[in-house]
Write a protein that holds these residues in place. Structure first.
Motif, PDB file in Angstrom:
ATOM      1  N   TYR A 319       0.796  -1.218   0.000  1.00 30.27           N
ATOM      2  CA  TYR A 319       0.000   0.000   0.000  1.00 30.27           C
ATOM      3  C   TYR A 319       0.838   1.283   0.000  1.00 30.27           C
ATOM      4  O   TYR A 319       0.283   2.381   0.089  1.00 30.27           O
ATOM      5  CB  TYR A 319      -0.938   0.008   1.213  1.00 30.27           C
ATOM      6  CG  TYR A 319      -2.081  -0.964   1.080  1.00 30.27           C
ATOM      7  CD1 TYR A 319      -3.196  -0.659   0.310  1.00 30.27           C
ATOM      8  CD2 TYR A 319      -2.039  -2.203   1.713  1.00 30.27           C
ATOM      9  CE1 TYR A 319      -4.242  -1.557   0.168  1.00 30.27           C
ATOM     10  CE2 TYR A 319      -3.081  -3.114   1.579  1.00 30.27           C
ATOM     11  CZ  TYR A 319      -4.181  -2.782   0.811  1.00 30.27           C
ATOM     12  OH  TYR A 319      -5.210  -3.674   0.669  1.00 30.27           O
ATOM     13  N   LYS A 322      -0.186   3.811  -2.842  1.00 33.06           N
ATOM     14  CA  LYS A 322      -1.541   4.344  -2.659  1.00 33.06           C
ATOM     15  C   LYS A 322      -1.559   5.305  -1.471  1.00 33.06           C
ATOM     16  O   LYS A 322      -2.142   6.401  -1.555  1.00 33.06           O
ATOM     17  CB  LYS A 322      -2.546   3.215  -2.434  1.00 33.06           C
ATOM     18  CG  LYS A 322      -3.935   3.704  -2.056  1.00 33.06           C
ATOM     19  CD  LYS A 322      -4.915   2.558  -1.852  1.00 33.06           C
ATOM     20  CE  LYS A 322      -5.500   2.101  -3.157  1.00 33.06           C
ATOM     21  NZ  LYS A 322      -6.651   1.187  -2.985  1.00 33.06           N
ATOM     22  N   SER A 400     -10.432   2.705  -1.297  1.00 32.16           N
ATOM     23  CA  SER A 400     -10.862   1.305  -1.233  1.00 32.16           C
ATOM     24  C   SER A 400     -10.698   0.633  -2.588  1.00 32.16           C
ATOM     25  O   SER A 400     -11.261   1.088  -3.588  1.00 32.16           O
ATOM     26  CB  SER A 400     -12.338   1.228  -0.806  1.00 32.16           C
ATOM     27  OG  SER A 400     -12.850  -0.076  -1.033  1.00 32.16           O
ATOM     28  N   SER A 401      -9.959  -0.455  -2.632  1.00 29.94           N
ATOM     29  CA  SER A 401      -9.794  -1.199  -3.886  1.00 29.94           C
ATOM     30  C   SER A 401     -11.102  -1.832  -4.336  1.00 29.94           C
ATOM     31  O   SER A 401     -11.255  -2.186  -5.507  1.00 29.94           O
ATOM     32  CB  SER A 401      -8.738  -2.296  -3.703  1.00 29.94           C
ATOM     33  OG  SER A 401      -7.503  -1.755  -3.321  1.00 29.94           O
ATOM     34  N   TYR A 402     -12.051  -1.971  -3.406  1.00 29.18           N
ATOM     35  CA  TYR A 402     -13.320  -2.618  -3.729  1.00 29.18           C
ATOM     36  C   TYR A 402     -14.421  -1.619  -4.096  1.00 29.18           C
ATOM     37  O   TYR A 402     -15.491  -2.026  -4.543  1.00 29.18           O
ATOM     38  CB  TYR A 402     -13.765  -3.508  -2.565  1.00 29.18           C
ATOM     39  CG  TYR A 402     -12.973  -4.784  -2.516  1.00 29.18           C
ATOM     40  CD1 TYR A 402     -13.412  -5.927  -3.171  1.00 29.18           C
ATOM     41  CD2 TYR A 402     -11.754  -4.831  -1.846  1.00 29.18           C
ATOM     42  CE1 TYR A 402     -12.672  -7.103  -3.156  1.00 29.18           C
ATOM     43  CE2 TYR A 402     -10.999  -5.994  -1.824  1.00 29.18           C
ATOM     44  CZ  TYR A 402     -11.469  -7.132  -2.482  1.00 29.18           C
ATOM     45  OH  TYR A 402     -10.721  -8.291  -2.473  1.00 29.18           O
ATOM     46  N   GLU A 441      -2.081  -7.199  -4.552  1.00 32.24           N
ATOM     47  CA  GLU A 441      -2.083  -5.778  -4.238  1.00 32.24           C
ATOM     48  C   GLU A 441      -3.139  -5.403  -3.200  1.00 32.24           C
ATOM     49  O   GLU A 441      -3.343  -4.219  -2.922  1.00 32.24           O
ATOM     50  CB  GLU A 441      -2.302  -4.960  -5.522  1.00 32.24           C
ATOM     51  CG  GLU A 441      -1.173  -5.131  -6.535  1.00 32.24           C
ATOM     52  CD  GLU A 441      -1.460  -4.427  -7.844  1.00 32.24           C
ATOM     53  OE1 GLU A 441      -2.570  -3.861  -7.987  1.00 32.24           O
ATOM     54  OE2 GLU A 441      -0.589  -4.439  -8.727  1.00 32.24           O
ATOM     55  N   VAL A 442      -3.818  -6.408  -2.654  1.00 32.37           N
ATOM     56  CA  VAL A 442      -4.809  -6.105  -1.606  1.00 32.37           C
ATOM     57  C   VAL A 442      -4.599  -7.024  -0.402  1.00 32.37           C
ATOM     58  O   VAL A 442      -4.214  -8.185  -0.549  1.00 32.37           O
ATOM     59  CB  VAL A 442      -6.267  -6.250  -2.114  1.00 32.37           C
ATOM     60  CG1 VAL A 442      -6.550  -5.272  -3.241  1.00 32.37           C
ATOM     61  CG2 VAL A 442      -6.588  -7.664  -2.527  1.00 32.37           C
ATOM     62  N   TYR A 443      -4.842  -6.468   0.754  1.00 32.86           N
ATOM     63  CA  TYR A 443      -4.797  -7.205   2.014  1.00 32.86           C
ATOM     64  C   TYR A 443      -6.198  -7.108   2.601  1.00 32.86           C
ATOM     65  O   TYR A 443      -6.648  -6.016   2.987  1.00 32.86           O
ATOM     66  CB  TYR A 443      -3.744  -6.593   2.940  1.00 32.86           C
ATOM     67  CG  TYR A 443      -3.620  -7.263   4.285  1.00 32.86           C
ATOM     68  CD1 TYR A 443      -3.282  -8.611   4.392  1.00 32.86           C
ATOM     69  CD2 TYR A 443      -3.820  -6.530   5.463  1.00 32.86           C
ATOM     70  CE1 TYR A 443      -3.159  -9.216   5.636  1.00 32.86           C
ATOM     71  CE2 TYR A 443      -3.686  -7.127   6.704  1.00 32.86           C
ATOM     72  CZ  TYR A 443      -3.356  -8.481   6.786  1.00 32.86           C
ATOM     73  OH  TYR A 443      -3.234  -9.086   8.018  1.00 32.86           O
ATOM     74  N   GLU A 447      -8.608  -3.895   3.651  1.00 35.78           N
ATOM     75  CA  GLU A 447      -9.692  -3.481   2.771  1.00 35.78           C
ATOM     76  C   GLU A 447     -11.030  -3.433   3.504  1.00 35.78           C
ATOM     77  O   GLU A 447     -11.846  -2.537   3.276  1.00 35.78           O
ATOM     78  CB  GLU A 447      -9.784  -4.423   1.562  1.00 35.78           C
ATOM     79  CG  GLU A 447      -8.593  -4.374   0.628  1.00 35.78           C
ATOM     80  CD  GLU A 447      -8.463  -3.045  -0.103  1.00 35.78           C
ATOM     81  OE1 GLU A 447      -9.466  -2.308  -0.190  1.00 35.78           O
ATOM     82  OE2 GLU A 447      -7.357  -2.741  -0.581  1.00 35.78           O
TER      83      GLU A 447
END
Length: 716
Positions: A319, A322, A400-402, A441-443, A447
């Motif tokens: 991260y 970002k 937020s990636s989502y 790329e996401v944890y 998230e």
């Protein structure tokens, strides 16, 4: 080259004395007419053709746009590229692992075979530009709606692009200027085989962190090195071990003679966005509605991410880019609020608009301009709460990636589900790879926390415009605590792991995507963000036309004297001088236009995330091991100030002396002048630069990568 429309040339040649020399982001093609004589008086020793020429090599051939968001420059005959550390930050992070953490520990390629290729990195060379104002505006008329006008303009733009791209060899961009009153096209050539050559460790390249960001005095080695590769003929080519270093048409000599107060300094680069024609009510909207929401939403995202980043080196790397991006805008927008408020920028603009409105309502002007100010003010009054709402929602989507999963991986899986068997076989490998890349790329714990926190903030703070009904429904059922909802959504969603996505590829079903709880939430958020009522749509249409007329009228009436166009990520030149700020006890330098190595070490805090330093730096400073990079006063200069007019996108831009030699690397502005994107203040505006001698000292003396300095042309 086509001649300029006569009235444009006439207006631009009438340069009033009130425009300060250091104000302006100028087109290179107009330097001879508008700026060259002034620049010569200040210290320029180059001809206008030596800066910009279509037929001969010139200074512009050494300047590149770096990955679409920064600037960089060629500094050797073998394709060596210099830019900021923060511009290369995400690529350095991408290439890093917990075992080989180049972001934390730095990286220096011992030879060219050791240089590292990140994904999706490109540099863009500027080839030429030309005026197409008359051609494009001949396709529109005042009776058109904004949508009709845009369609007609886009149709003509497509033709211009096709005429100039030479069968796809070049990228052609046609851009509006002066709020759609002028148009120019730009021709570029992109190179995509760009490799990491060297970077200092983060404790040097990002020294001072968020605390020092946008501040002076500054002490940071904000630079990184890359190399551009091409095929054997010097043309762009996809990555290959057979590619060779690019031989640029021009590269910058590096001058290590140092700088002093009032030395001439010019900067070439790709400034991203200024809004110096922004109406008073637009400034008020930003200060009171949009920017406070942006600041609060950004801080929420940062705080949630930082908890998890501090617990794991792997998550921190994941991260880092970002977080840095969110933090940069967080501090910038707060600085904008403070500066615009302190200097009463909206009042200044309102006074100008009152003068314009008086002129606009004269008998001879009223039919065209009479309603312009009222229309603009009506639009902002109608959209103030929407601006606040949109910025809370925007920061949710950014952090937020989502938040945008429905438009990224979700859309791809829906297309896969609707494809026939043969098409699915073709798509499956790429989708499996996309899933793997997404989940590297996401944890998920991070998230979940970000999404739940941002939903709470959005649901409780953005209500003036009306939040997304789906979110309002969930919030009402849970007293705006979204933790349980988010946890359940991740438990049920296929987007909680790469394995679940790959399982879907074996048994695809469109309904499974459409009804996925995270996709459904994402769709609701995105649709609501993009939605606008008929009333707002009409107001926006009227506003666009009115704003264009405001700019046209301000220029026609000469009430406003801005003769250069707003920045919009096209190549510009700005010129000024090395210029100090008032004396500051925090700076140990003799003149407050530079900082020193001693000042850097004074800020050192052992173990601090922002102000720690390598032991070797402390030892070398104590020994004053500066070599040929020391200033005449015996100190090593780290950063210095100029009064150039820059903004975001100029990061990485070269600072050049009157001979076109590299003396520094632009990387920041001072927070006192954060109103500079809206109104230029010659007393406060400063550009903060890395002294090129400090760059070379870090590469050569500190890091021992002398071979990189040896390929540069050094001027003493």
């Amino acid at each position: 080259m086509k001649k300029l429309v006569l009235f444009v040339v006439t207006a631009m040649l009438m340069l009033p004395a009130s425009v300060k020399a250091n104000e302006g982001m100028w087109f290179l093609m107009f330097l001879e007419r508008l700026n060259h004589r002034d620049m010569q008086k200040m210290g320029l020793q180059l001809t206008a053709d030596e800066i910009y020429s279509i037929n001969n090599h010139s200074l512009k051939d050494a300047i590149v746009q770096f990955n679409g968001g920064c600037t960089a420059e060629m500094i050797s005959k073998d394709g060596l590229v210099l830019t900021n550390h923060h511009c290369g930050y995400d690529k350095i992070a991408e290439l890093s692992t917990p075992e080989n953490n180049y972001l934390k520990d730095g990286f220096w390629a011992a030879d060219r075979s050791k240089e590292l290729k990140p994904k999706n990195l490109f540099v863009r060379f500027f080839v030429r530009m030309d005026d197409v104002t008359k051609r494009i505006l001949s396709k529109v008329n005042p009776s058109m709606t904004e949508a009709e006008r845009e369609a007609a303009i886009n149709k003509e733009i497509a033709l211009i692009q096709k005429e100039n791209d030479e069968g796809g060899k070049y990228t052609v961009s046609v851009r509006p200027f002066f709020q759609g009153n002028e148009y120019y096209y730009f021709v570029y050539q992109d190179y995509t085989d760009v490799r990491l050559v060297g970077t200092p460790e983060e404790s040097l390249g990002k020294f001072g962190g968020d605390t020092d960001n946008w501040e002076w005095p500054r002490h940071t080695a904000d630079f990184s090195l890359f190399r551009v590769y091409a095929d054997a003929n010097g043309q762009p080519a996809e990555y290959s071990t057979n590619n060779v270093p690019l031989k640029p048409k021009h590269y910058l000599p590096v001058n290590i003679g140092g700088v002093k107060e009032n030395d001439f300094a010019m900067i070439l680069g790709y400034p991203g966005r200024t809004n110096r024609w922004m109406p008073a009510s637009g400034i008020d909207q930003n200060v009171k509605f949009a920017y406070p929401a942006w600041v609060e939403g950004s801080k929420m995202g940062m705080d949630k991410l930082k908890v998890h980043m501090n617990q794991s080196a792997e998550v921190n790397l994941m991260y880092a880019s970002k977080y840095a991006s969110i933090a940069n805008y967080w501090k910038n927008r707060q600085g904008m609020i403070d500066a615009l408020t302190q200097f009463g920028t909206a009042k200044t603009k309102a006074a100008q608009e009152a003068k314009f409105n008086k002129w606009a309502n004269k008998k001879e002007n009223k039919a065209k301009y009479g309603n312009v100010v009222a229309t603009i003010n009506n639009y902002y009054a109608l959209t103030n709460e929407k601006a606040k709402h949109d910025n809370y929602l925007m920061t949710l989507l950014r952090s937020s990636s989502y938040g945008t999963i429905a438009r990224s991986l979700g859309r791809q899986l829906e297309a896969y589900a609707n494809a026939n068997e043969e098409k699915r076989k073709q798509m499956a490998p790429a989708l499996a790879q996309m899933a793997d890349e997404f989940f590297t790329e996401v944890y998920i714990p991070a998230e979940k926390d970000v999404l739940a926190g941002q939903l709470n903030l959005y649901a409780t703070k953005a209500t003036g415009h009306g939040i997304a009904p789906f979110v309002a429904e969930i919030g009402k059922a849970n007293n705006n605590d979204f933790t349980a909802y988010v946890n359940a959504a991740f438990e049920l969603s296929m987007f909680s792991s790469a394995d679940k996505v790959k399982a879907f590829l074996l048994v695809p079903n469109q309904a499974a995507v459409t009804n996925d709880p995270l996709v459904k939430l994402s769709n609701e958020l995105l649709n609501h963000y993009n939605a606008k009522s008929d009333e707002i749509a009409k107001a926006q249409n009227d506003y666009s036309a009115a704003f264009r007329l405001l700019v046209e009228g301000l220029r026609e009436s000469k009430i406003a004297t801005i003769l250069y166009p707003d920045a919009n990520s096209t190549l510009r030149l700005t010129y000024g001088k090395v210029r100090a700020l008032p004396a500051d006890k925090r700076n140990d330098a003799k003149v407050n236009n530079y900082t020193t190595m001693e000042g850097l070490v004074k800020k050192y805090k052992k173990g601090d995330a922002e102000f720690d330093l390598p032991t070797k730096i402390l030892d070398m400073q104590k020994a004053r091991n500066y070599g040929r990079y020391a200033d005449k006063d015996g100190t090593l200069h780290v950063n210095f100030l100029t009064d150039n007019d820059i903004t975001g996108g100029n990061s990485g831009s070269p600072v050049l002396n009157g001979k076109g030699e590299l003396i520094g690397l632009a990387f920041d502005g001072n927070i006192e002048a954060m109103a500079g994107d809206v109104i230029f203040d010659p007393k406060l505006q400063r550009t903060i630069n890395v002294d090129i001698r400090f760059v070379l000292w870090v590469i050569d003396t500190y890091a021992g990568a002398k071979h990189l300095v040896d390929e540069m042309t050094i001027v003493k």
